[in-house]
Design an enzyme around this catalytic site. Structure first.
Site, short mmCIF file in Angstrom:
data_model
loop_
_atom_site.label_atom_id
_atom_site.label_comp_id
_atom_site.label_asym_id
_atom_site.label_seq_id
_atom_site.Cartn_x
_atom_site.Cartn_y
_atom_site.Cartn_z
N VAL A 26 0.85 -1.20 0.00
CA VAL A 26 0.00 0.00 0.00
C VAL A 26 0.88 1.24 0.00
O VAL A 26 0.72 2.14 -0.82
CB VAL A 26 -0.93 0.00 1.23
CG1 VAL A 26 -1.71 1.31 1.29
CG2 VAL A 26 -1.87 -1.20 1.19
N ASP A 45 10.98 3.22 5.22
CA ASP A 45 10.74 1.81 5.54
C ASP A 45 11.88 1.33 6.43
O ASP A 45 13.03 1.69 6.21
CB ASP A 45 10.65 0.95 4.27
CG ASP A 45 9.94 -0.37 4.55
OD1 ASP A 45 8.77 -0.51 4.14
OD2 ASP A 45 10.54 -1.23 5.22
N THR A 100 -1.17 -4.60 9.79
CA THR A 100 -1.97 -4.85 11.00
C THR A 100 -2.45 -6.30 10.95
O THR A 100 -3.62 -6.58 10.65
CB THR A 100 -3.20 -3.91 11.05
OG1 THR A 100 -3.83 -3.91 9.76
CG2 THR A 100 -2.81 -2.50 11.43
N THR A 137 -5.59 -0.99 8.10
CA THR A 137 -6.91 -1.47 8.54
C THR A 137 -6.89 -1.80 10.02
O THR A 137 -6.05 -2.58 10.46
CB THR A 137 -7.29 -2.73 7.74
OG1 THR A 137 -7.23 -2.41 6.35
CG2 THR A 137 -8.68 -3.20 8.10
N CYS A 277 -6.17 -9.14 4.10
CA CYS A 277 -7.36 -8.30 4.36
C CYS A 277 -8.55 -9.15 4.81
O CYS A 277 -8.94 -9.13 5.96
CB CYS A 277 -7.76 -7.53 3.09
SG CYS A 277 -6.49 -6.49 2.43
N ARG A 348 0.68 -14.66 2.13
CA ARG A 348 0.10 -14.36 3.44
C ARG A 348 -1.29 -14.95 3.60
O ARG A 348 -2.17 -14.74 2.78
CB ARG A 348 0.05 -12.85 3.68
CG ARG A 348 1.40 -12.23 4.01
CD ARG A 348 1.30 -10.75 4.24
NE ARG A 348 1.05 -10.02 3.00
CZ ARG A 348 1.00 -8.68 2.97
NH1 ARG A 348 1.16 -7.98 4.07
NH2 ARG A 348 0.79 -8.06 1.83
N1 SAJ Z 1 -12.06 -15.37 -2.84
C1 SAJ Z 1 -12.95 -16.44 -2.98
N2 SAJ Z 1 -14.12 -16.24 -3.63
C2 SAJ Z 1 -14.46 -15.01 -4.13
C3 SAJ Z 1 -13.56 -13.93 -3.96
C4 SAJ Z 1 -12.36 -14.13 -3.32
O1 SAJ Z 1 -12.68 -17.56 -2.54
O2 SAJ Z 1 -15.54 -14.91 -4.73
C5 SAJ Z 1 -10.80 -15.59 -2.13
C6 SAJ Z 1 -9.57 -15.29 -2.97
O3 SAJ Z 1 -9.14 -16.46 -3.66
C7 SAJ Z 1 -8.55 -14.88 -1.92
C8 SAJ Z 1 -9.40 -14.22 -0.85
O4 SAJ Z 1 -10.74 -14.66 -1.06
O5 SAJ Z 1 -7.90 -16.01 -1.37
C9 SAJ Z 1 -9.35 -12.71 -0.89
O6 SAJ Z 1 -9.62 -12.35 -2.21
P1 SAJ Z 1 -9.95 -10.81 -2.61
O7 SAJ Z 1 -10.35 -10.80 -4.04
O8 SAJ Z 1 -10.86 -10.22 -1.63
O9 SAJ Z 1 -8.51 -10.14 -2.57
P2 SAJ Z 1 -7.82 -9.25 -1.47
O10 SAJ Z 1 -7.61 -9.98 -0.20
O11 SAJ Z 1 -6.64 -8.66 -2.14
O12 SAJ Z 1 -8.90 -8.13 -1.17
C10 SAJ Z 1 -8.71 -6.85 -1.67
C11 SAJ Z 1 -9.31 -5.99 -0.61
N3 SAJ Z 1 -8.90 -4.64 -0.82
C12 SAJ Z 1 -8.59 -3.90 0.25
O13 SAJ Z 1 -8.68 -4.31 1.40
C13 SAJ Z 1 -8.16 -2.52 -0.03
C14 SAJ Z 1 -10.82 -6.08 -0.65
O14 SAJ Z 1 -11.37 -5.03 0.16
C15 SAJ Z 1 -11.34 -5.92 -2.03
O15 SAJ Z 1 -12.76 -6.08 -2.01
C16 SAJ Z 1 -10.77 -7.00 -2.91
O16 SAJ Z 1 -9.33 -6.75 -2.92
C17 SAJ Z 1 -11.32 -6.93 -4.32
O17 SAJ Z 1 -12.22 -6.13 -4.57
O18 SAJ Z 1 -10.85 -7.72 -5.14
#
Ligand code: SAJ
Length: 449
Positions: A26, A45, A100, A137, A277, A348
């Protein structure tokens, strides 16, 4: 010089120095974004490696979107250092973007927030009203609870020496459409004038909506529940992925049918929910609810569904191997993908870890291939496969992460090199009919056996 009556005007014309503490997924894109928007930037950093790489124009994060956009270190507006005390005195605003995580017992770990806050406040000149903004967060109340005591301990006064605000990062790694310059932001601050001034600053960073939403806790809560909602939505489809196969129905068929309704939000079942997240933030909300004695049963139950998904998948895989006549203790499983998310090199909270532990507990040997993850990042009990084109001798292949380089492989060739050509699509992205026609026995999360 931090906050004063000219702050908004200085923000609008780029005449501010912005500090960013923590140059990770970020912080680094944020520092680059403010530099590109014309501001003077000081990036800090604690990692010498990170600072060295950034100053060499190299990307220290696993996010490919940061490749090739790091400013020239010769730029007079681009200052990168390991020293907070060197950077902060130059800054009008300091953004804190440190991790966090949660602790082993799933409690919020605020040590980085507290540590970064302390080193920033110690470096602020008295009377400067430097604005310090937490972007990490946290759960509602953390910014005030952790930082205000530090300010008082240092004999500083809010509104005289320092201003404190919260503006959650909403950055989506590996998704160029939602980078720091393309996401909407909310600003929380007890001083509405400072809040509105920060709105002007963030409006220079992102082209999307930026608004002041009131006190710190409102912005803190908004960020947490955004991710709690996502965790709950994913948990629903994961729970359905356990139910429907028992009814002889493929959950993907059901979800696709339901998604024809205008306000049905489509999510996809998978081997689990990883990242820094989604599987983390719900624990913040659970902690806060517990603090005030209000049950958070839905949030807790959803987290449990997602957290146990890898164990469920391991049980199903063990049954598949047993039915295929693979002798216990001799099975070899190939994981395609290790990262928590496609096209991102980030292990992670990856579901691949608990899945591996569960398979190993069933005497199944685990091999893994992930071109986005350095071999040193895999646990030692996993045998790393560097070249998928020669990999051979496995009894089952499981798609864990839908990287393009794990989805578009030579399935026919791999099938011929498998000891048993059995496939488990853990992300429901593969054309199972096509692969089945190559001689594979195909299975998938949420699909009847
Ligand atoms: N996942 C599923 N099924 C889904 C969507 C995701 O199993 O339908 C899994 C993914 O494989 C992954 C985990 O959930 O292991 C998280 O996936 P994610 O698409 O939510 O990716 P993140 O963790 O990078 O979430 C980020 C977050 N962004 C921030 O916190 C700023 C989240 O708030 C966003 O909603 C998300 O990206 C996004 O929109 O893709």
């Amino acid at each position: 010089m931090g906050w004063d009556s000219t702050f908004s005007e200085r923000a609008q014309n780029g005449n501010l120095t912005v500090g960013i503490i923590g140059l990770g997924y970020v912080g680094l894109p944020t520092a680059i974004g403010f530099h590109d928007a014309g501001f003077n930037v000081w990036g800090v950093d604690i990692s010498e490696r990170t600072v060295r790489m950034v100053l060499a124009g190299e990307n220290p994060t696993g996010d490919p979107d940061v490749n090739d956009i790091i400013p020239d270190p010769e730029s007079s507006r681009w200052n990168i250092t390991t020293s907070t005390s060197e950077a902060v005195p130059h800054c009008d605003v300091v953004l804190v973007t440190v991790p966090t995580p949660v602790t082993e017992d799933l409690k919020p770990d605020l040590t980085y927030v507290i540590g970064a806050g302390r080193s920033v406040f110690e470096s602020i000149a008295k009377g400067s009203r430097t604005i310090v903004v937490l972007e990490s967060t946290v759960y509602p109340g953390v910014t005030a609870q952790t930082w205000l005591p530090l300010v008082e301990e240092l004999g500083m006064k809010l509104g005289k020496d320092v201003e404190i605000a919260y503006c959650p990062e909403r950055f989506n790694p590996g998704d160029p459409a939602h980078g720091v310059r393309q996401v909407a932001r909310v600003v929380g601050c007890s001083n509405s004038q400072v809040g509105e001034g920060l709105v002007e600053l963030y409006r220079r960073l992102t082209s999307e909506d930026v608004r002041y939403v009131g006190k710190l806790e409102v912005a803190e809560a908004a960020k947490v529940i955004e991710n709690v909602q996502r965790d709950i939505n994913i948990a629903l489809v994961n729970e359905l992925a356990r139910i429907f196969p028992e009814l002889g129905v493929d959950v993907e068929d059901v979800l696709s049918a339901a998604a024809t309704k205008w306000n049905f939000h489509r999510y996809t079942p998978g081997v689990g929910v990883g990242g820094h997240c989604i599987p983390v933030d719900p624990y913040y909300m659970m902690q806060r609810a517990a603090d005030v004695g209000v049950p958070a049963e839905l949030i807790t139950a959803a987290r449990a569904v997602n957290r146990t998904m890898p164990l469920h998948v391991a049980t199903v895989i063990n049954e598949i191997l047993y039915k295929a006549g693979v002798l216990s203790g001799s099975a070899k499983v190939l994981m395609l993908g290790w990262s928590y998310k496609a096209e991102v090199g980030d292990p992670r909270e990856t579901p691949a870890e608990p899945l591996t532990e569960a398979l190993l507990s069933k005497d199944i040997e685990v091999y893994a291939y992930d071109p986005h993850i350095d071999s040193s990042q895999f646990p030692e009990e996993v045998t790393v496969v560097e070249d998928i084109t020669t990999a051979s001798g496995f009894d089952l292949a499981i798609l864990v992460t839908a990287h393009e380089k794990c989805v578009n492989i030579d399935w026919d060739g791999l099938g011929k090199r498998m000891r048993k050509p059995i496939l488990y699509d853990g992300r429901r992205v593969l054309d199972l009919d096509l692969i089945s026609n190559m001689g594979w026995q195909v299975h998938a999360v949420g699909r009847p056996q």
